[in-house]
Write an enzyme that holds these catalytic residues in place. Structure first.
Site, PDB file in Angstrom:
ATOM      1  N   HIS A  99      58.073   3.833  49.273  1.00  0.00           N
ATOM      2  CA  HIS A  99      56.761   3.659  49.862  1.00  0.00           C
ATOM      3  C   HIS A  99      55.795   2.889  49.161  1.00  0.00           C
ATOM      4  CE1 HIS A  99      58.096   7.538  51.557  1.00  0.00           C
ATOM      5  NE2 HIS A  99      57.531   7.146  52.667  1.00  0.00           N
ATOM      6  N   ASP A 102      53.996   5.176  46.726  1.00  0.00           N
ATOM      7  CA  ASP A 102      54.977   5.630  45.439  1.00  0.00           C
ATOM      8  C   ASP A 102      54.885   4.702  44.109  1.00  0.00           C
ATOM      9  OD1 ASP A 102      55.910   7.146  47.467  1.00  0.00           O
ATOM     10  OD2 ASP A 102      57.701   5.824  47.918  1.00  0.00           O
ATOM     11  N   GLU A 230      62.314   6.438  62.032  1.00  0.00           N
ATOM     12  CA  GLU A 230      62.892   7.760  61.432  1.00  0.00           C
ATOM     13  C   GLU A 230      62.351   8.996  62.251  1.00  0.00           C
ATOM     14  OE1 GLU A 230      62.990   8.165  57.141  1.00  0.00           O
ATOM     15  OE2 GLU A 230      62.837  10.129  57.262  1.00  0.00           O
ATOM     16  N   HIS A 269      65.764  16.574  59.118  1.00  0.00           N
ATOM     17  CA  HIS A 269      64.931  16.373  60.479  1.00  0.00           C
ATOM     18  C   HIS A 269      65.981  16.897  61.530  1.00  0.00           C
ATOM     19  CE1 HIS A 269      62.496  13.069  58.137  1.00  0.00           C
ATOM     20  NE2 HIS A 269      62.359  14.239  57.591  1.00  0.00           N
ATOM     21  N   ASP A 307      64.645  19.105  51.763  1.00  0.00           N
ATOM     22  CA  ASP A 307      64.829  17.933  51.108  1.00  0.00           C
ATOM     23  C   ASP A 307      65.809  18.296  49.880  1.00  0.00           C
ATOM     24  OD1 ASP A 307      63.755  16.200  52.844  1.00  0.00           O
ATOM     25  OD2 ASP A 307      61.803  15.911  51.694  1.00  0.00           O
TER      26      ASP A 307
HETATM   27  C1  XUL Z   1      59.651  12.695  55.189  1.00  0.00           C
HETATM   28  C2  XUL Z   1      60.523  11.599  55.026  1.00  0.00           C
HETATM   29  C3  XUL Z   1      60.058  10.392  54.578  1.00  0.00           C
HETATM   30  C4  XUL Z   1      60.707   9.090  55.268  1.00  0.00           C
HETATM   31  C5  XUL Z   1      59.915   7.796  54.774  1.00  0.00           C
HETATM   32  O1  XUL Z   1      60.287  13.863  55.799  1.00  0.00           O
HETATM   33  O2  XUL Z   1      61.782  11.567  55.487  1.00  0.00           O
HETATM   34  O3  XUL Z   1      60.230  10.443  53.101  1.00  0.00           O
HETATM   35  O4  XUL Z   1      61.879   9.109  54.801  1.00  0.00           O
HETATM   36  O5  XUL Z   1      58.523   7.788  55.232  1.00  0.00           O
HETATM   37 CO    CO Z   2      63.339  10.442  55.170  1.00  0.00          CO
END
Ligand code: XUL
Ligand code: CO
Length: 435
Positions: A99, A102, A230, A269, A307
């Site tokens: 991003h 980042d 996403e 997710h 994550d």
């Molecule tokens: C957040 C997520 C993000 C996206 C990119 O849960 O997965 O990091 O992958 O914005």
């Molecule tokens: Co992601």
């Protein structure tokens, strides 16, 4: 070279018997699986945000990592880039993702932020040429800064919508310039905290307008990569519009974008949405919008997006089975949207996380390939649906029979269908032979 990874050498494939914790035991990049090298199937990417920008905080405590670039000025950003490309090289990772937030410190204005982003892109351009690590996708962070607290595209304030549009443009430009193979939109704030202050219909129209402009701009600048949404059901917003793959498909279809936009599916997710990861991949494939994956795992007891690096081979195997059946990745890949635990503070831990994750994916891919090569499972599915190859069945499916015609046939032929076993336990045992 920086001295961040001092004493660590590039990870090599040493085979399943190796006891070297910093060697690959299953990921053998050039090994041929179903006719092509493993590295071309898996297309691994390292995520900049978790490995270099995240500081190890949680809701009860701040930074646990001690990284020399955490000062946050442009010199720090350059050092961070140096270290990032050193990790890509140590892992021989073919791709990375980032991003804007980042990689560059936020400027005092939009123009200054973009200028800094472009500076970093100059650095990346050189490093990509030098190391051969490529950009899988770029994206804009439209969720951390407080200006986006009520949404980016879905904000009630049109100036925030405009600011988000401008930020996306800048990130698409950079992604295009760096040869990125996809552009991702994840809408963490595109949703609501309470319906009391939210017009959902208007917000979804705004979101679709933004997406349509992204698609137009992609064509205008000749960006050949895929535009990927996403899905995630919640977190940080209580409810997010991009809930899951099928919700996203319905949204795309409503606004006529289903041929232009695909999905980037993340394991954690999918779990938050009450699905398995393979369910989401299979749905995307069925809708014709499968694009890429964010690989990680959630802690099954915690109920939030943890994550973590993947380490469950049977789950990963089923996902790669569906990916292979969908034709494999084209522009997409396996991005490790995975982060260390906050106690894993050493540089070496970044290697353990990625090496273990890459090995888990390699085992999953090989198991999926073995399931396909063996053929028993595919044959089972074929036979289960074989009745649909018949003449009358095909006529029903193609819309050549009406309800009355079918009713007449059922009566004349005195149809009395007999239930057949779904064989779930047999199938679970069959799959277990390969994982
Ligand atoms: C957040 C997520 C993000 C996206 C990119 O849960 O997965 O990091 O992958 O914005
Ligand atoms: Co992601």
């Amino acid at each position: 070279m920086t001295d961040f990874f001092k004493g660590l050498t590039p990870a090599k494939y040493e085979g399943p018997e190796s006891t070297n914790p910093l060697a690959f035991r299953h990921y053998n990049p050039d090994e041929i699986v179903l006719g092509k090298p493993m590295k071309e199937h898996l297309r691994f990417a390292v995520a900049y945000w978790h490995s270099f920008a995240w500081e190890g905080g949680d809701p009860f405590g701040g930074r646990t990592f001690d990284r020399p670039w955490f000062g946050g000025d442009m010199d720090d950003a350059r050092l961070k880039a140096d270290v990032a490309f050193e990790l890509f090289t140590l892992l021989d990772a073919p791709y990375f993702c980032f991003h804007d937030a980042d990689v560059r410190p936020e400027g005092e204005s939009y123009a200054k932020s973009v200028k800094r982003l472009n500076k970093l892109a100059d650095i990346f351009e050189e490093k990509i040429a030098e190391t051969g690590t490529k950009l899988l996708w770029g994206t804009a962070n439209l969720f951390s800064n407080r200006r986006f607290m009520s949404g980016a595209a879905t904000n009630p304030d049109p100036d925030v919508f405009a600011y988000a549009a401008a930020t996306i443009k800048a990130n698409m430009d950079v992604t295009h310039r760096l040869g990125g193979e996809n552009y991702v939109l994840w809408g963490g704030r595109e949703g609501y905290e309470t319906l009391l202050n939210t017009r959902v219909g208007q917000e979804m129209d705004q979101m679709a307008r933004m997406l349509s402009m992204v698609v137009d701009y992609k064509h205008k600048i000749g960006f050949e990569g895929a535009i990927l949404i996403e899905p995630k059901p919640q977190e940080p917003a209580k409810h997010q519009y991009d809930y899951d793959v099928s919700t996203v498909y319905g949204f795309l279809k409503k606004y006529g974008l289903e041929k232009e936009v695909k999905v980037n599916i993340e394991v954690g997710h999918a779990i938050l949405a009450g699905h398995t990861f393979e369910h989401e991949v299979a749905m995307a494939s069925a809708h014709g919008i499968f694009g890429s994956i964010d690989m990680n795992r959630n802690d099954y007891q915690s109920g939030w997006d943890t994550d973590q690096f993947p380490n469950n081979v049977p789950e990963v195997a089923l996902a790669y089975y569906h990916i292979l059946k969908a034709g494999g990745f084209t522009t997409g890949g396996t991005n490790f949207d995975s982060k260390l635990r906050r106690q894993s503070i050493d540089p070496e831990d970044l290697l353990h996380g990625h090496i273990g994750g890459m090995d888990t994916c390699a085992r999953g891919l090989k198991a999926a390939a073995a399931i396909i090569e063996d053929g028993t499972y595919d044959k089972f599915l074929e036979e289960r649906y074989a009745g649909w190859n018949g003449k009358e069945a095909q006529a029903m499916l193609k819309g050549e029979r009406s309800l009355e015609e079918i009713a007449a046939r059922v009566e004349t032929d005195d149809l009395d269908p007999q239930p057949r076993s779904g064989r779930q336990e047999y199938l679970e045992n069959l799959i277990n032979r390969f994982v």
